[in-house]
Design an enzyme around this catalytic site. Structure first.
Site, PDB file in Angstrom:
ATOM      1  N   ALA A  15      -2.523   5.618  -5.541  1.00  0.00           N
ATOM      2  CA  ALA A  15      -3.254   4.356  -5.562  1.00  0.00           C
ATOM      3  C   ALA A  15      -2.626   3.299  -6.457  1.00  0.00           C
ATOM      4  O   ALA A  15      -2.655   2.110  -6.134  1.00  0.00           O
ATOM      5  CB  ALA A  15      -4.706   4.596  -5.981  1.00  0.00           C
ATOM      6  N   GLY A  20      -4.239  -0.142  -6.850  1.00  0.00           N
ATOM      7  CA  GLY A  20      -5.324  -0.134  -5.873  1.00  0.00           C
ATOM      8  C   GLY A  20      -5.233  -1.175  -4.782  1.00  0.00           C
ATOM      9  O   GLY A  20      -6.221  -1.428  -4.086  1.00  0.00           O
ATOM     10  N   CYS A  42       7.918   0.900   0.152  1.00  0.00           N
ATOM     11  CA  CYS A  42       8.406  -0.480   0.136  1.00  0.00           C
ATOM     12  C   CYS A  42       9.940  -0.440   0.121  1.00  0.00           C
ATOM     13  O   CYS A  42      10.589  -1.120  -0.662  1.00  0.00           O
ATOM     14  CB  CYS A  42       7.847  -1.274  -1.048  1.00  0.00           C
ATOM     15  SG  CYS A  42       8.097  -0.511  -2.662  1.00  0.00           S
TER      16      CYS A  42
END
Length: 380
Positions: A223, A226, A334
């Site tokens: 997370a 978040g 990413c």
């Protein structure tokens, strides 16, 4: 600060970074030691430093040396400006040019690290040069509208009240690109009241592609702050949202962000049970975000990439154990590098025949914003 003084400051900071200091740390130390520098000066110096890091190799070639001075000279040459006009030695400006400085050429020089280049080319194919060129530019600022609190029009109106201009993206109306006064965001009402959150377009598109329905149990397995949890939160009613991270300290901002967004998220250091959707946005090279964190591409090594690949595979195995039959596992990075993306998904699927890939996408600056990968897999 004069333009020449700003360049001198950037030279000092870049020399520290080239010596091994992380960019943010070097900038922070300079800022703390330079109380005379106003907010505009700090922003300008930061831009100089990051632009030099995005184009480190080509600017060094133009400037004649891989030093802070060489990078600043090369940056002016690349922009079509005469460095002698700023390298005057007067006041706080850097010393005048020595013979030969600023006369180099950068034809054929790549701003991708040499050892990464073969992986980059193999991963992106015909797009490799265009993506590398796009990575030389500053990344745009994107916001995600929080549908729990606002419509896109509401959010743009609130931003406008704070003097911030933004425009929606036709592919995702809740994605707003900031076009003016991005540095006012953190103090503005739209951000303060939870109408918008900072999130790049590419992960927004990835989150919008996830199968989210009313009453689902969703686990964000890596997370961090978040962002993915909050992006999913506004997509359906009655969601049970659980956030987990191997380093709980990374989630320290999440409770405050969730409260501001008007949603409930449970933090769990040892999640149990099964979930309808498990999101695993794993640690990666960050190659898709190198224009935002350009020093990261020069600090990445072959050894650290190998460690990341092993970690990613381990996280995938653990996260998969929380997916119920018929549920989905969203593997995200990413990165634009195939070993972290398709190769990981393919290896996982080969070892776990009870899963199948239902969709796959790689976003790049050419069709979205940051480089971002999603493999959505369903448990049979």
């Amino acid at each position: 600060m004069t333009p020449g003084a700003r360049i001198s400051a950037a030279i000092e900071i870049l020399d520290r970074i080239l010596a091994g200091q992380p960019a943010e740390q070097a900038l922070l130390r300079w800022s703390r030691a330079s109380r005379f520098a106003g907010s505009g000066d700090r922003a300008a110096v930061r831009d100089l430093v990051f632009d030099a890091l995005r184009r480190r190799n080509s600017h060094a070639a133009f400037g004649g040396a891989l030093t802070g001075r060489g990078l600043m000279i090369g940056g002016l040459v690349a922009a079509g400006r005469d460095p002698a006009a700023l390298f005057t030695g007067q006041g706080h400006a850097p010393e005048p040019l020595a013979e030969g400085e600023g006369t180099g050429a950068a034809s054929g020089v790549s701003d991708i690290p040499a050892w990464v280049q073969p992986l980059w080319d193999a991963s992106l194919g015909d797009l490799s040069n265009d993506v590398a060129t796009a990575m030389q530019e500053r990344a745009p600022v994107w916001l995600r509208v929080n549908p729990v609190k606002a419509t896109p029009d509401d959010a743009m109106g609130a931003l406008a009240e704070d003097g911030i201009a933004a425009e929606p993206d036709p592919r995702l109306p809740t994605a707003l690109r900031v076009t003016e006064n991005e540095r006012r965001l953190s103090q503005g009402r739209a951000y303060r009241d939870g109408l918008v959150e900072l999130q790049d377009l590419s992960p927004q598109l990835a989150c919008a592609a996830l199968p989210v329905g009313p009453g689902m149990r969703v686990l964000d397995y890596c997370a961090g702050g978040g962002g993915k949890t909050l992006a999913v939160a506004g997509r359906a009613e009655g969601l049970t949202l659980v956030a987990h991270d191997a380093d709980p300290a990374r989630m320290r901002d999440l409770p405050g962000r969730a409260e501001r967004a008007g949603v409930k998220v449970r933090l769990d250091t040892d999640p149990a049970g099964s979930f309808d959707l498990v999101i695993a946005d794993v640690p990666c090279s960050g190659s898709g975000t190198w224009r935002r964190t350009p020093d990261a591409k020069w600090r990445l090594t072959q050894a650290s990439l190998e460690q990341l690949l092993a970690l990613q595979a381990a996280i995938l195995r653990r996260a998969a154990g929380h997916v119920r039959p018929g549920g989905c596992l969203a593997y995200m990075t990413c990165s634009v590098l195939a070993p972290e993306n398709d190769a990981q998904a393919e290896a996982f699927l080969q070892d776990n025949p009870d899963f199948r890939q239902v969709s796959r996408h790689l976003w790049t600056p050419l069709d979205a914003s940051d480089g971002f990968f999603l493999s959505l897999m369903e448990r049979r």
